[in-house]
Design a protein around this motif. Structure first.
Motif, PDB file in Angstrom:
ATOM      1  N   TYR A  67       5.777  19.812  90.060  1.00 22.63           N
ATOM      2  CA  TYR A  67       6.812  20.658  90.429  1.00 22.63           C
ATOM      3  C   TYR A  67       6.297  21.702  90.695  1.00 22.63           C
ATOM      4  O   TYR A  67       4.886  22.170  90.514  1.00 22.63           O
ATOM      5  CB  TYR A  67       7.479  21.022  88.944  1.00 22.63           C
ATOM      6  CG  TYR A  67       8.649  20.382  88.615  1.00 22.63           C
ATOM      7  CD1 TYR A  67       9.716  20.951  88.468  1.00 22.63           C
ATOM      8  CD2 TYR A  67       8.697  18.839  88.466  1.00 22.63           C
ATOM      9  CE1 TYR A  67      11.018  20.343  88.065  1.00 22.63           C
ATOM     10  CE2 TYR A  67      10.030  18.306  87.970  1.00 22.63           C
ATOM     11  CZ  TYR A  67      11.048  19.071  87.842  1.00 22.63           C
ATOM     12  OH  TYR A  67      12.149  18.482  87.378  1.00 22.63           O
ATOM     13  N   THR A  68       6.827  22.625  91.829  1.00 22.33           N
ATOM     14  CA  THR A  68       6.156  23.920  92.173  1.00 22.33           C
ATOM     15  C   THR A  68       6.801  24.803  91.159  1.00 22.33           C
ATOM     16  O   THR A  68       7.540  24.690  90.602  1.00 22.33           O
ATOM     17  CB  THR A  68       6.718  24.310  93.681  1.00 22.33           C
ATOM     18  OG1 THR A  68       8.071  24.259  93.587  1.00 22.33           O
ATOM     19  CG2 THR A  68       6.677  23.275  94.731  1.00 22.33           C
ATOM     20  N   PRO A  69       6.026  26.088  91.132  1.00 20.86           N
ATOM     21  CA  PRO A  69       6.660  27.041  90.063  1.00 20.86           C
ATOM     22  C   PRO A  69       7.802  27.442  90.375  1.00 20.86           C
ATOM     23  O   PRO A  69       8.581  27.691  89.476  1.00 20.86           O
ATOM     24  CB  PRO A  69       5.613  28.354  90.568  1.00 20.86           C
ATOM     25  CG  PRO A  69       4.397  27.617  90.961  1.00 20.86           C
ATOM     26  CD  PRO A  69       4.780  26.476  91.817  1.00 20.86           C
ATOM     27  N   HIS A  70       8.511  27.392  91.797  1.00 21.62           N
ATOM     28  CA  HIS A  70       9.690  27.727  91.754  1.00 21.62           C
ATOM     29  C   HIS A  70      10.764  26.573  91.567  1.00 21.62           C
ATOM     30  O   HIS A  70      11.778  27.030  90.598  1.00 21.62           O
ATOM     31  CB  HIS A  70      10.071  28.067  93.209  1.00 21.62           C
ATOM     32  CG  HIS A  70      11.423  28.446  93.683  1.00 21.62           C
ATOM     33  ND1 HIS A  70      11.964  29.512  93.411  1.00 21.62           N
ATOM     34  CD2 HIS A  70      12.538  27.828  94.066  1.00 21.62           C
ATOM     35  CE1 HIS A  70      13.312  29.908  93.660  1.00 21.62           C
ATOM     36  NE2 HIS A  70      13.716  28.565  94.234  1.00 21.62           N
ATOM     37  N   GLU A  73       0.284  28.818  87.164  1.00 17.15           N
ATOM     38  CA  GLU A  73       1.574  28.141  87.604  1.00 17.15           C
ATOM     39  C   GLU A  73       2.939  28.683  86.790  1.00 17.15           C
ATOM     40  O   GLU A  73       3.934  29.096  87.312  1.00 17.15           O
ATOM     41  CB  GLU A  73       1.494  26.903  88.048  1.00 17.15           C
ATOM     42  CG  GLU A  73       0.638  26.388  89.023  1.00 17.15           C
ATOM     43  CD  GLU A  73      -0.801  26.446  88.570  1.00 17.15           C
ATOM     44  OE1 GLU A  73      -1.667  25.892  89.474  1.00 17.15           O
ATOM     45  OE2 GLU A  73      -0.899  26.603  87.379  1.00 17.15           O
ATOM     46  N   VAL A  74       2.651  28.616  85.306  1.00 19.75           N
ATOM     47  CA  VAL A  74       3.574  28.910  84.377  1.00 19.75           C
ATOM     48  C   VAL A  74       3.859  30.187  84.531  1.00 19.75           C
ATOM     49  O   VAL A  74       5.379  30.696  84.589  1.00 19.75           O
ATOM     50  CB  VAL A  74       3.273  28.537  82.993  1.00 19.75           C
ATOM     51  CG1 VAL A  74       4.207  29.080  82.056  1.00 19.75           C
ATOM     52  CG2 VAL A  74       3.221  26.913  82.817  1.00 19.75           C
ATOM     53  N   ILE A  75       3.176  31.212  84.671  1.00 22.98           N
ATOM     54  CA  ILE A  75       3.149  32.585  84.637  1.00 22.98           C
ATOM     55  C   ILE A  75       4.236  32.845  85.958  1.00 22.98           C
ATOM     56  O   ILE A  75       5.121  33.528  86.051  1.00 22.98           O
ATOM     57  CB  ILE A  75       1.832  33.391  84.502  1.00 22.98           C
ATOM     58  CG1 ILE A  75       1.197  33.395  83.433  1.00 22.98           C
ATOM     59  CG2 ILE A  75       2.175  34.899  85.153  1.00 22.98           C
ATOM     60  CD1 ILE A  75       0.063  34.115  83.413  1.00 22.98           C
ATOM     61  N   GLU A  76       3.876  32.249  87.187  1.00 19.71           N
ATOM     62  CA  GLU A  76       4.655  32.404  88.353  1.00 19.71           C
ATOM     63  C   GLU A  76       5.880  32.088  88.125  1.00 19.71           C
ATOM     64  O   GLU A  76       6.964  32.798  88.569  1.00 19.71           O
ATOM     65  CB  GLU A  76       3.835  31.996  89.560  1.00 19.71           C
ATOM     66  CG  GLU A  76       4.527  31.929  90.755  1.00 19.71           C
ATOM     67  CD  GLU A  76       3.903  31.262  91.972  1.00 19.71           C
ATOM     68  OE1 GLU A  76       4.481  31.109  92.887  1.00 19.71           O
ATOM     69  OE2 GLU A  76       2.707  30.943  91.746  1.00 19.71           O
TER      70      GLU A  76
END
Length: 227
Positions: A32-35, A63-66
């Motif tokens: 998964y991408t962050p988006h 990535e989670v923060i984003e």
């Protein structure tokens, strides 16, 4: 309602008995991408969950923060909980705290040698206690809504390991001595021999009723609130 749970691949611990061993240790999962993760979080909200819990956040912290920032921009409002094994560095915990309304924190080991043997991590008790101190200072006492659902704060968990009764007794004492906000504890007797459990812990894998009664009474005598 209920809690929507997202498991992230990888883990900074290597528990031989992990319930999601294929995800945490073998790296299975869907990229998964962050988006895309942000969209997944919003889709859980649309399905009516009251909370969202993210497990194994720390190896994918950037990535989670984003993703969380993007999800909030997309309209995510439900509380986010970090489903936490207790072991991250305090620097990483401090960085993640602003993005979560609460933590579900394991306190696995009072016995550092047991943590090294079963989870391949050194100094687990010291790390977990340092993280609990950080959470206590950041969140303070738990806040609940009118329905009794957590809105801000910490829920503690301890899994009773079959045969390692002293580890649980010592963990209860450590929690009682280092829990200034009175966070409630879920004392879990339902060990399941997943992963490589059979190689490191001999059967039987049940907690005898009298042993569970003793541990429960010990927790209450120490002033711990049990969930």
């Amino acid at each position: 309602t209920g809690c929507g749970v997202v498991y992230l691949s990888g883990c900074d611990m290597h528990c031989a008995y992990c319930l999601v061993y294929d995800i945490s240790q073998e790296g299975k999962g869907t990229p998964y991408t962050p988006h895309q993760l942000a969209e997944l979080l919003c889709s859980l909200q649309r399905r009516g969950v009251s909370h969202i819990s993210l497990a194994n956040v720390e190896p994918s912290a950037d990535e989670v923060i984003e993703a969380i920032a993007a999800a909030r921009e997309l309209g995510l409002t439900v509380p986010l909980l970090n489903n936490f094994n207790g072991y991250a560095s305090t620097a990483l915990t401090r960085r993640l705290l602003p993005f979560f309304q609460g933590y579900i924190m394991d306190f696995k080991y009072a016995d550092a040698a047991l943590g090294a043997r079963l989870s391949a991590v050194p100094e687990y008790p010291a790390r977990a206690l340092a993280n609990l101190a950080l959470l206590s200072a950041h969140y303070g006492k738990n806040r609940y809504d009118a329905a009794g659902l957590l809105q801000s704060g910490v829920l503690l968990r301890h899994l009773i390991l079959p045969g390692a009764w002293q580890n649980t007794e010592d963990a209860l004492r450590l929690l009682a001595e280092n829990n200034p906000c009175g966070y409630p504890l879920s004392l879990l007797p339902d060990f399941v021999p997943e992963g490589r459990a059979a190689a490191v812990l001999p059967p039987p894998y049940t907690v005898p009723p009298q042993r569970l009664h003793h541990l429960t009474e010990l927790a209450r005598s120490l002033g711990l609130e049990l969930l």
